[in-house]
Scaffold this active site. Sequence first.
Site, PDB file in Angstrom:
ATOM      1  N   CYS A  56      30.007  16.198  55.343  1.00  0.00           N
ATOM      2  CA  CYS A  56      29.770  17.064  54.177  1.00  0.00           C
ATOM      3  C   CYS A  56      31.096  17.352  53.471  1.00  0.00           C
ATOM      4  CB  CYS A  56      29.119  18.368  54.630  1.00  0.00           C
ATOM      5  SG  CYS A  56      29.078  19.614  53.317  1.00  0.00           S
ATOM      6  N   VAL A  99      25.460  23.952  55.018  1.00  0.00           N
ATOM      7  CA  VAL A  99      26.806  24.088  55.574  1.00  0.00           C
ATOM      8  C   VAL A  99      27.789  23.925  54.419  1.00  0.00           C
ATOM      9  CG1 VAL A  99      26.189  23.230  57.854  1.00  0.00           C
ATOM     10  CG2 VAL A  99      26.978  21.599  56.127  1.00  0.00           C
ATOM     11  N   GLU A 111      29.415  29.543  51.358  1.00  0.00           N
ATOM     12  CA  GLU A 111      30.004  28.959  50.138  1.00  0.00           C
ATOM     13  C   GLU A 111      31.450  28.532  50.403  1.00  0.00           C
ATOM     14  OE1 GLU A 111      28.844  27.830  47.195  1.00  0.00           O
ATOM     15  OE2 GLU A 111      26.876  28.348  47.955  1.00  0.00           O
ATOM     16  N   SER A 112      31.668  27.221  50.283  1.00  0.00           N
ATOM     17  CA  SER A 112      32.954  26.657  50.684  1.00  0.00           C
ATOM     18  C   SER A 112      34.164  27.289  49.981  1.00  0.00           C
ATOM     19  CB  SER A 112      32.946  25.138  50.478  1.00  0.00           C
ATOM     20  OG  SER A 112      32.654  24.807  49.141  1.00  0.00           O
ATOM     21  N   LYS A 123      17.107  20.950  60.806  1.00  0.00           N
ATOM     22  CA  LYS A 123      18.119  22.003  60.983  1.00  0.00           C
ATOM     23  C   LYS A 123      17.880  22.891  62.199  1.00  0.00           C
ATOM     24  CE  LYS A 123      18.870  22.092  56.039  1.00  0.00           C
ATOM     25  NZ  LYS A 123      18.637  22.734  54.757  1.00  0.00           N
TER      26      LYS A 123
END
Length: 234
Positions: free
Chosen positions: A28, A68, A80-81, A55
Amino acid sequence: MSEKHLEAGQPLPALKDGSIRLYSMKYCPFAQRPRLVLKAKGIDYEEINCNLKNKPEFLLERHPDGKVPVFEHNGRVVIESNIICDLVDELYPDPPLYPKDPIEKAKDKMVMDTYSSKVIPAFFQVIKSGEQNEEAATKLLAGLTLFDAELKKRGTPFFGGQQPNMVDFITWPFNERLAVSDPLMALIKPKLPDLDAYFQRMLANPTVKAILTSKEIHQKYLKGYLTGNVQYDF
Ligand SMILES: N[C@@H](CCC(=O)N[C@@H](CS)C(=O)NCC(=O)O)C(=O)O
Protein backbone atom coordinates in the site's frame (compact mmCIF):
# COMPACT_ATOMS: atom_id res chain seq x y z
CA MET A 1 6.04 -7.89 13.35
CA SER A 2 3.59 -9.96 11.39
CA GLU A 3 5.18 -10.65 8.03
CA LYS A 4 2.15 -12.52 6.71
CA HIS A 5 -1.02 -10.59 5.95
CA LEU A 6 -3.67 -11.49 8.53
CA GLU A 7 -7.29 -11.99 7.53
CA ALA A 8 -10.82 -12.35 8.92
CA GLY A 9 -11.04 -14.83 11.75
CA GLN A 10 -7.40 -14.37 12.71
CA PRO A 11 -6.88 -12.65 16.05
CA LEU A 12 -4.43 -9.87 16.67
CA PRO A 13 -1.23 -11.74 17.53
CA ALA A 14 0.41 -11.32 20.90
CA LEU A 15 2.76 -8.39 20.46
CA LYS A 16 5.90 -7.73 22.38
CA ASP A 17 5.04 -4.27 23.56
CA GLY A 18 2.15 -2.80 21.62
CA SER A 19 2.94 0.81 22.46
CA ILE A 20 3.35 1.78 18.79
CA ARG A 21 1.66 -0.24 16.09
CA LEU A 22 1.09 0.31 12.42
CA TYR A 23 -1.65 -1.68 10.70
CA SER A 24 -0.40 -1.89 7.19
CA MET A 25 -0.32 -3.79 3.91
CA LYS A 26 3.06 -4.36 2.34
CA TYR A 27 2.19 -2.93 -1.08
CA CYS A 28 0.00 0.00 0.00
CA PRO A 29 1.56 3.32 -1.05
CA PHE A 30 -0.34 5.19 1.67
CA ALA A 31 0.94 2.86 4.40
CA GLN A 32 4.44 3.23 2.98
CA ARG A 33 4.36 6.90 4.01
CA PRO A 34 4.36 6.33 7.80
CA ARG A 35 6.70 3.36 7.34
CA LEU A 36 9.22 5.75 5.74
CA VAL A 37 8.72 8.43 8.38
CA LEU A 38 9.06 5.96 11.28
CA LYS A 39 12.20 4.52 9.68
CA ALA A 40 13.71 7.98 9.09
CA LYS A 41 13.27 8.68 12.80
CA GLY A 42 14.61 5.29 13.88
CA ILE A 43 11.43 4.44 15.81
CA ASP A 44 10.77 0.79 16.73
CA TYR A 45 7.20 -0.23 16.18
CA GLU A 46 5.08 -3.25 15.53
CA GLU A 47 3.77 -3.68 12.02
CA ILE A 48 0.65 -5.75 11.46
CA ASN A 49 0.00 -6.56 7.83
CA CYS A 50 -3.63 -7.01 6.86
CA ASN A 51 -5.30 -8.81 3.98
CA LEU A 52 -7.56 -6.10 2.51
CA LYS A 53 -9.68 -8.53 0.49
CA ASN A 54 -10.67 -10.43 3.63
CA LYS A 55 -10.16 -7.90 6.39
CA PRO A 56 -9.38 -9.01 9.91
CA GLU A 57 -11.95 -7.90 12.50
CA PHE A 58 -9.30 -6.02 14.48
CA LEU A 59 -8.73 -3.72 11.48
CA LEU A 60 -12.47 -3.05 11.04
CA GLU A 61 -12.68 -2.24 14.75
CA ARG A 62 -10.03 0.46 14.29
CA HIS A 63 -10.96 2.03 10.94
CA PRO A 64 -14.58 2.62 9.87
CA ASP A 65 -13.77 1.54 6.29
CA GLY A 66 -11.15 -1.05 7.22
CA LYS A 67 -8.39 0.82 5.42
CA VAL A 68 -4.68 0.98 6.10
CA PRO A 69 -2.62 2.63 7.41
CA VAL A 70 -3.88 2.76 10.99
CA PHE A 71 -1.52 4.03 13.67
CA GLU A 72 -1.98 3.03 17.29
CA HIS A 73 -0.16 4.84 20.04
CA ASN A 74 -0.63 3.49 23.57
CA GLY A 75 -4.07 2.23 22.59
CA ARG A 76 -5.20 5.40 20.83
CA VAL A 77 -5.93 5.14 17.13
CA VAL A 78 -5.18 7.62 14.32
CA ILE A 79 -6.01 7.11 10.63
CA GLU A 80 -5.08 8.85 7.34
CA SER A 81 -1.49 8.61 6.17
CA ASN A 82 -0.76 12.38 6.09
CA ILE A 83 -2.18 12.88 9.57
CA ILE A 84 -0.24 9.90 10.90
CA CYS A 85 3.03 11.22 9.40
CA ASP A 86 2.51 14.68 10.92
CA LEU A 87 1.69 13.09 14.28
CA VAL A 88 4.83 10.92 14.19
CA ASP A 89 6.86 14.03 13.38
CA GLU A 90 5.41 15.78 16.44
CA LEU A 91 5.75 12.79 18.75
CA TYR A 92 9.33 12.11 17.66
CA PRO A 93 10.82 15.45 16.59
CA ASP A 94 14.28 14.13 15.82
CA PRO A 95 15.20 14.56 13.01
CA PRO A 96 12.56 17.18 12.16
CA LEU A 97 10.93 16.56 8.79
CA TYR A 98 9.57 20.06 8.26
CA PRO A 99 11.35 23.42 8.17
CA LYS A 100 11.11 25.39 11.43
CA ASP A 101 9.89 28.53 9.67
CA PRO A 102 6.05 28.36 9.49
CA ILE A 103 5.95 29.91 6.01
CA GLU A 104 8.52 27.43 4.68
CA LYS A 105 6.51 24.63 6.31
CA ALA A 106 3.35 25.91 4.61
CA LYS A 107 5.24 25.89 1.29
CA ASP A 108 6.13 22.24 1.82
CA LYS A 109 2.48 21.47 2.53
CA MET A 110 1.53 23.27 -0.68
CA VAL A 111 3.85 21.01 -2.70
CA MET A 112 2.31 17.92 -1.08
CA ASP A 113 -1.17 19.26 -1.69
CA THR A 114 -0.49 19.90 -5.37
CA TYR A 115 1.08 16.44 -5.71
CA SER A 116 -2.03 14.88 -4.12
CA SER A 117 -4.43 16.64 -6.43
CA LYS A 118 -2.42 16.57 -9.67
CA VAL A 119 -0.17 13.49 -9.58
CA ILE A 120 -1.90 10.83 -7.49
CA PRO A 121 -5.24 10.72 -9.39
CA ALA A 122 -3.39 10.65 -12.73
CA PHE A 123 -1.06 7.96 -11.36
CA PHE A 124 -4.01 5.69 -10.51
CA GLN A 125 -5.63 6.44 -13.86
CA VAL A 126 -2.47 5.44 -15.72
CA ILE A 127 -1.93 2.33 -13.59
CA LYS A 128 -5.52 1.18 -14.07
CA SER A 129 -5.87 1.99 -17.75
CA GLY A 130 -2.36 1.16 -18.91
CA GLU A 131 0.31 3.54 -20.11
CA GLN A 132 -1.28 3.49 -23.57
CA ASN A 133 -3.94 5.87 -22.27
CA GLU A 134 -2.51 9.08 -23.65
CA GLU A 135 -4.87 11.42 -21.85
CA ALA A 136 -3.97 9.93 -18.45
CA ALA A 137 -0.25 9.93 -19.30
CA THR A 138 -0.44 13.61 -20.32
CA LYS A 139 -2.14 14.46 -17.01
CA LEU A 140 0.50 12.53 -15.10
CA LEU A 141 3.31 14.34 -16.90
CA ALA A 142 1.66 17.70 -16.22
CA GLY A 143 1.49 16.97 -12.49
CA LEU A 144 5.07 15.69 -12.38
CA THR A 145 6.26 18.78 -14.27
CA LEU A 146 4.88 20.96 -11.45
CA PHE A 147 6.61 18.78 -8.85
CA ASP A 148 9.90 18.88 -10.79
CA ALA A 149 9.67 22.68 -11.08
CA GLU A 150 9.17 23.01 -7.30
CA LEU A 151 12.27 20.93 -6.62
CA LYS A 152 14.28 23.01 -9.10
CA LYS A 153 13.21 26.16 -7.27
CA ARG A 154 14.74 24.74 -4.09
CA GLY A 155 18.04 24.14 -5.86
CA THR A 156 18.85 21.25 -3.47
CA PRO A 157 19.06 17.48 -3.99
CA PHE A 158 15.87 16.88 -1.96
CA PHE A 159 12.96 19.01 -0.77
CA GLY A 160 14.56 18.71 2.66
CA GLY A 161 17.88 20.10 1.40
CA GLN A 162 20.73 17.59 1.61
CA GLN A 163 18.39 14.96 3.12
CA PRO A 164 14.81 13.94 2.33
CA ASN A 165 12.07 15.54 4.41
CA MET A 166 8.31 15.10 4.70
CA VAL A 167 7.64 16.21 1.10
CA ASP A 168 10.11 13.64 -0.24
CA PHE A 169 8.69 10.83 1.92
CA ILE A 170 4.99 11.60 1.43
CA THR A 171 5.36 11.64 -2.35
CA TRP A 172 7.88 8.81 -2.62
CA PRO A 173 5.54 5.77 -2.59
CA PHE A 174 4.01 6.97 -5.87
CA ASN A 175 7.33 8.12 -7.29
CA GLU A 176 8.80 4.71 -6.44
CA ARG A 177 6.11 2.94 -8.43
CA LEU A 178 6.86 5.23 -11.39
CA ALA A 179 10.62 4.83 -10.99
CA VAL A 180 10.40 1.01 -11.26
CA SER A 181 8.07 1.06 -14.27
CA ASP A 182 10.07 0.82 -17.50
CA PRO A 183 7.22 1.97 -19.78
CA LEU A 184 6.35 4.93 -17.57
CA MET A 185 9.97 5.99 -17.15
CA ALA A 186 10.38 5.77 -20.94
CA LEU A 187 7.68 8.43 -21.04
CA ILE A 188 8.92 10.54 -18.13
CA LYS A 189 12.72 10.44 -18.48
CA PRO A 190 13.10 12.27 -21.82
CA LYS A 191 10.72 15.05 -20.70
CA LEU A 192 11.88 15.35 -17.11
CA PRO A 193 15.52 14.21 -16.85
CA ASP A 194 16.06 16.07 -13.56
CA LEU A 195 13.12 14.27 -12.03
CA ASP A 196 14.69 10.98 -13.07
CA ALA A 197 17.95 12.07 -11.38
CA TYR A 198 15.94 12.90 -8.23
CA PHE A 199 14.31 9.44 -8.32
CA GLN A 200 17.80 7.90 -8.49
CA ARG A 201 18.93 9.97 -5.47
CA MET A 202 15.88 8.83 -3.53
CA LEU A 203 16.51 5.20 -4.53
CA ALA A 204 20.03 5.50 -3.06
CA ASN A 205 18.79 6.95 0.27
CA PRO A 206 19.16 4.48 3.19
CA THR A 207 15.62 5.05 4.54
CA VAL A 208 14.07 4.54 1.12
CA LYS A 209 16.28 1.50 0.46
CA ALA A 210 15.28 -0.12 3.75
CA ILE A 211 11.61 -0.22 2.71
CA LEU A 212 11.97 -0.56 -1.02
CA THR A 213 9.87 -3.14 -2.86
CA SER A 214 11.62 -4.68 -5.84
CA LYS A 215 10.47 -4.03 -9.37
CA GLU A 216 9.48 -7.71 -9.73
CA ILE A 217 7.31 -7.71 -6.61
CA HIS A 218 5.69 -4.40 -7.59
CA GLN A 219 4.84 -5.94 -10.95
CA LYS A 220 3.48 -9.14 -9.41
CA TYR A 221 1.30 -7.21 -6.99
CA LEU A 222 0.08 -4.84 -9.72
CA LYS A 223 -0.88 -7.75 -11.97
CA GLY A 224 -3.03 -9.21 -9.19
CA TYR A 225 -4.52 -5.79 -8.40
CA LEU A 226 -5.49 -5.21 -12.03
CA THR A 227 -6.95 -8.67 -12.57
CA GLY A 228 -8.86 -8.70 -9.28
CA ASN A 229 -6.73 -11.56 -7.98
CA VAL A 230 -4.66 -9.74 -5.38
CA GLN A 231 -1.84 -11.68 -3.75
CA TYR A 232 -0.24 -10.41 -0.55
CA ASP A 233 2.33 -13.00 0.42
CA PHE A 234 4.86 -13.75 -2.28
N1 LIG B 1 -6.64 8.42 2.33
C1 LIG B 1 -6.14 7.19 2.91
C2 LIG B 1 -6.08 6.14 1.81
C3 LIG B 1 -5.73 4.76 2.35
C4 LIG B 1 -6.09 3.65 1.35
O1 LIG B 1 -6.82 3.86 0.38
N2 LIG B 1 -5.55 2.45 1.60
C5 LIG B 1 -5.92 1.32 0.78
C6 LIG B 1 -4.73 0.39 0.53
S1 LIG B 1 -3.48 1.10 -0.48
C7 LIG B 1 -6.95 0.47 1.53
O2 LIG B 1 -6.87 0.34 2.73
N3 LIG B 1 -7.88 -0.11 0.80
C8 LIG B 1 -8.85 -1.01 1.36
C9 LIG B 1 -10.24 -0.59 1.04
O3 LIG B 1 -10.44 0.46 0.41
O4 LIG B 1 -11.16 -1.33 1.40
C10 LIG B 1 -4.76 7.46 3.53
O5 LIG B 1 -4.05 8.34 3.01
O6 LIG B 1 -4.42 6.82 4.54
